[in-house]
Design an enzyme around this catalytic site. Sequence first.
Site, PDB file in Angstrom:
ATOM      1  N   CYS A 121       0.818  -1.225   0.000  1.00 20.13           N
ATOM      2  CA  CYS A 121       0.000   0.000   0.000  1.00 20.13           C
ATOM      3  C   CYS A 121       0.847   1.268   0.000  1.00 20.13           C
ATOM      4  O   CYS A 121       0.319   2.367  -0.137  1.00 20.13           O
ATOM      5  CB  CYS A 121      -0.968  -0.004   1.180  1.00 20.13           C
ATOM      6  SG  CYS A 121      -2.235  -1.267   1.013  1.00 20.13           S
ATOM      7  N   HIS A 263      -2.587   7.493   2.230  1.00 20.46           N
ATOM      8  CA  HIS A 263      -3.112   6.209   1.739  1.00 20.46           C
ATOM      9  C   HIS A 263      -4.412   5.938   2.473  1.00 20.46           C
ATOM     10  O   HIS A 263      -4.473   6.030   3.705  1.00 20.46           O
ATOM     11  CB  HIS A 263      -2.091   5.100   1.998  1.00 20.46           C
ATOM     12  CG  HIS A 263      -2.691   3.734   1.940  1.00 20.46           C
ATOM     13  ND1 HIS A 263      -3.375   3.290   0.837  1.00 20.46           N
ATOM     14  CD2 HIS A 263      -2.753   2.729   2.861  1.00 20.46           C
ATOM     15  CE1 HIS A 263      -3.824   2.063   1.070  1.00 20.46           C
ATOM     16  NE2 HIS A 263      -3.459   1.703   2.286  1.00 20.46           N
ATOM     17  N   ASN A 293     -10.169   0.462   0.731  1.00 21.10           N
ATOM     18  CA  ASN A 293      -8.712   0.557   0.609  1.00 21.10           C
ATOM     19  C   ASN A 293      -8.312  -0.051  -0.738  1.00 21.10           C
ATOM     20  O   ASN A 293      -8.459  -1.252  -0.949  1.00 21.10           O
ATOM     21  CB  ASN A 293      -8.078  -0.203   1.786  1.00 21.10           C
ATOM     22  CG  ASN A 293      -6.561  -0.245   1.730  1.00 21.10           C
ATOM     23  OD1 ASN A 293      -5.963  -0.023   0.682  1.00 21.10           O
ATOM     24  ND2 ASN A 293      -5.937  -0.537   2.864  1.00 21.10           N
TER      25      ASN A 293
HETATM   26  N1  COA Z   1     -17.856  -7.907  11.255  1.00 16.54           N
HETATM   27  C1  COA Z   1     -18.151  -8.169  12.515  1.00 16.54           C
HETATM   28  N2  COA Z   1     -17.245  -8.576  13.438  1.00 16.54           N
HETATM   29  C2  COA Z   1     -15.965  -8.694  13.015  1.00 16.54           C
HETATM   30  C3  COA Z   1     -15.582  -8.422  11.693  1.00 16.54           C
HETATM   31  C4  COA Z   1     -16.591  -8.031  10.794  1.00 16.54           C
HETATM   32  N3  COA Z   1     -16.311  -7.735   9.499  1.00 16.54           N
HETATM   33  N4  COA Z   1     -14.252  -8.617  11.586  1.00 16.54           N
HETATM   34  C5  COA Z   1     -13.804  -8.997  12.782  1.00 16.54           C
HETATM   35  N5  COA Z   1     -14.857  -9.047  13.662  1.00 16.54           N
HETATM   36  C6  COA Z   1     -14.849  -9.421  15.072  1.00 16.54           C
HETATM   37  C7  COA Z   1     -13.618 -10.183  15.464  1.00 16.54           C
HETATM   38  O1  COA Z   1     -13.768 -11.559  15.163  1.00 16.54           O
HETATM   39  C8  COA Z   1     -13.563  -9.931  16.954  1.00 16.54           C
HETATM   40  O2  COA Z   1     -14.454 -10.783  17.599  1.00 16.54           O
HETATM   41  P1  COA Z   1     -14.065 -11.441  19.021  1.00 16.54           P
HETATM   42  O3  COA Z   1     -13.879 -10.276  19.950  1.00 16.54           O
HETATM   43  O4  COA Z   1     -15.231 -12.298  19.322  1.00 16.54           O
HETATM   44  O5  COA Z   1     -12.795 -12.189  18.779  1.00 16.54           O
HETATM   45  C9  COA Z   1     -14.110  -8.504  17.091  1.00 16.54           C
HETATM   46  O6  COA Z   1     -14.838  -8.245  15.869  1.00 16.54           O
HETATM   47  C10 COA Z   1     -13.049  -7.486  17.258  1.00 16.54           C
HETATM   48  O7  COA Z   1     -12.044  -7.767  16.285  1.00 16.54           O
HETATM   49  P2  COA Z   1     -10.788  -6.888  16.169  1.00 16.54           P
HETATM   50  O8  COA Z   1      -9.877  -7.413  15.097  1.00 16.54           O
HETATM   51  O9  COA Z   1     -10.220  -6.680  17.536  1.00 16.54           O
HETATM   52  O10 COA Z   1     -11.471  -5.521  15.670  1.00 16.54           O
HETATM   53  P3  COA Z   1     -10.818  -4.159  15.517  1.00 16.54           P
HETATM   54  O11 COA Z   1     -11.575  -3.177  16.328  1.00 16.54           O
HETATM   55  O12 COA Z   1      -9.324  -4.180  15.658  1.00 16.54           O
HETATM   56  O13 COA Z   1     -11.133  -3.841  13.982  1.00 16.54           O
HETATM   57  C11 COA Z   1      -9.994  -3.866  11.868  1.00 16.54           C
HETATM   58  C12 COA Z   1     -10.624  -4.693  12.963  1.00 16.54           C
HETATM   59  C13 COA Z   1      -9.415  -4.794  10.803  1.00 16.54           C
HETATM   60  C14 COA Z   1     -11.060  -2.985  11.236  1.00 16.54           C
HETATM   61  C15 COA Z   1      -8.883  -2.983  12.520  1.00 16.54           C
HETATM   62  O14 COA Z   1      -7.991  -3.772  13.238  1.00 16.54           O
HETATM   63  C16 COA Z   1      -8.133  -2.192  11.508  1.00 16.54           C
HETATM   64  O15 COA Z   1      -8.658  -1.221  10.997  1.00 16.54           O
HETATM   65  N6  COA Z   1      -6.867  -2.569  11.228  1.00 16.54           N
HETATM   66  C17 COA Z   1      -6.067  -1.951  10.230  1.00 16.54           C
HETATM   67  C18 COA Z   1      -6.410  -2.567   8.917  1.00 16.54           C
HETATM   68  C19 COA Z   1      -5.981  -1.730   7.758  1.00 16.54           C
HETATM   69  O16 COA Z   1      -6.485  -0.655   7.532  1.00 16.54           O
HETATM   70  N7  COA Z   1      -5.014  -2.215   7.016  1.00 16.54           N
HETATM   71  C20 COA Z   1      -4.523  -1.597   5.882  1.00 16.54           C
HETATM   72  C21 COA Z   1      -3.175  -1.071   6.160  1.00 16.54           C
HETATM   73  S1  COA Z   1      -2.426  -0.602   4.660  1.00 16.54           S
END
Ligand code: COA
Length: 347
Positions: A121, A263, A293
């Site tokens: 990215c 980004h 993204n």
């Molecule tokens: N819908 C509903 N629940 C979801 C889900 C979805 N699409 N994806 C994950 N969950 C659940 C998980 O399984 C977890 O459940 P649990 O607590 O029972 O284990 C819960 O939601 C929390 O998951 P978590 O990964 O801790 O959520 P988060 O608040 O960190 O959000 C992201 C997840 C991916 C949105 C976040 O980590 C993020 O934005 N990361 C950066 C990703 C990104 O932008 N990458 C690009 C970089 S170039």
Amino acid sequence: MSPTVAGSCAPPAAVLCGLAGRVPSRVVTNEQLARRLDTDDAWIRTRTGIRQRHVIDPGQATSDLAVEAGRRALASAAVDSVDAVVVATTTPDHTCPATAPAVAARLGLAGAAAFDVGAVCTGFVYGLASAAGLIAAGVAERVLFIGADTYSTIVDPLDRANAIIFGDGAGAVVLRAGHSDEPGAVGYFDLGSDGGQEDLIMVAAGGSRQRSRPGEPGRAERHFAMRGKEVYRHAVTRMAESARATLSRAGWKIDDVDHFVPHQANLRILHSVADDLGLPRERCATHVESVGNTGAASIPLALADAAESQVLKPGDRLLLTAFGGGLTWGSCLLTWPTLPRPERTMP
Ligand code: COA
């Protein structure tokens, strides 16, 4: 071909003279995803700010979007030849060869130097530095540089953590040799990486490492994997650090930045970086809500979107910052030139 800048001994600077973007026509909304995944619109919007993304149809590939964006960028620059075509992508049409030569040939640019840049990215900022380097070194006078990705081809459609985040798209710029003090000149780069964290964002199979193991790779190993929480933390820290390093190199203060064009990872990350930098959120260009993204395409798509809606005015000062797998990060500065209003990136 030997680019020179009349009256100057300094190496030529790369000057932005064309811009365009393109996303596929097929839209996938959060509601559509919620019909096949255990998720819902409210969860996706709260965590990422994304409402919909665009994805290619079966049979389409990254180069199809790259060619369309490239064609529009060449028209915007009113040029029909370049010395080099550079494509930043994590989703090339094939493992071998690179995608750029095929894109060049389809644009009637066969014969030009053509290669891909792989920085996930951060691909747009790394590719911009590579293209600017070709111009500064006198290798090219004009470069077509395209960021294009189709994450829908590597993300497991049943993986709710990643399927909600990514969309497909391409954005392209044309760069020409010019002066470092003219509007459109790109400069003051900061680039960095930390390969010790490569497993945070990875497609495990399909490269030489995985093939050295006996047996066929499993389904999960062929798909894109990301440790979202850790990536979130690194993304905010590295983007803010890189932005500060670039500003300091140029002697700019945060108040000198009219538009922060990061980004488009997700809205929470972008706002956290803006807050960390002390930059008002309204100066942060965002279009992640409608396209998700889009990897290496996200910065040029955000630029095309902001230029199309006339948010960017000639003379405005821009800070571009990216973060991605590798891990990689980078930033650069740009003063907005006078450009024709881009065509809409949405079909
Ligand atoms: N819908 C509903 N629940 C979801 C889900 C979805 N699409 N994806 C994950 N969950 C659940 C998980 O399984 C977890 O459940 P649990 O607590 O029972 O284990 C819960 O939601 C929390 O998951 P978590 O990964 O801790 O959520 P988060 O608040 O960190 O959000 C992201 C997840 C991916 C949105 C976040 O980590 C993020 O934005 N990361 C950066 C990703 C990104 O932008 N990458 C690009 C970089 S170039």
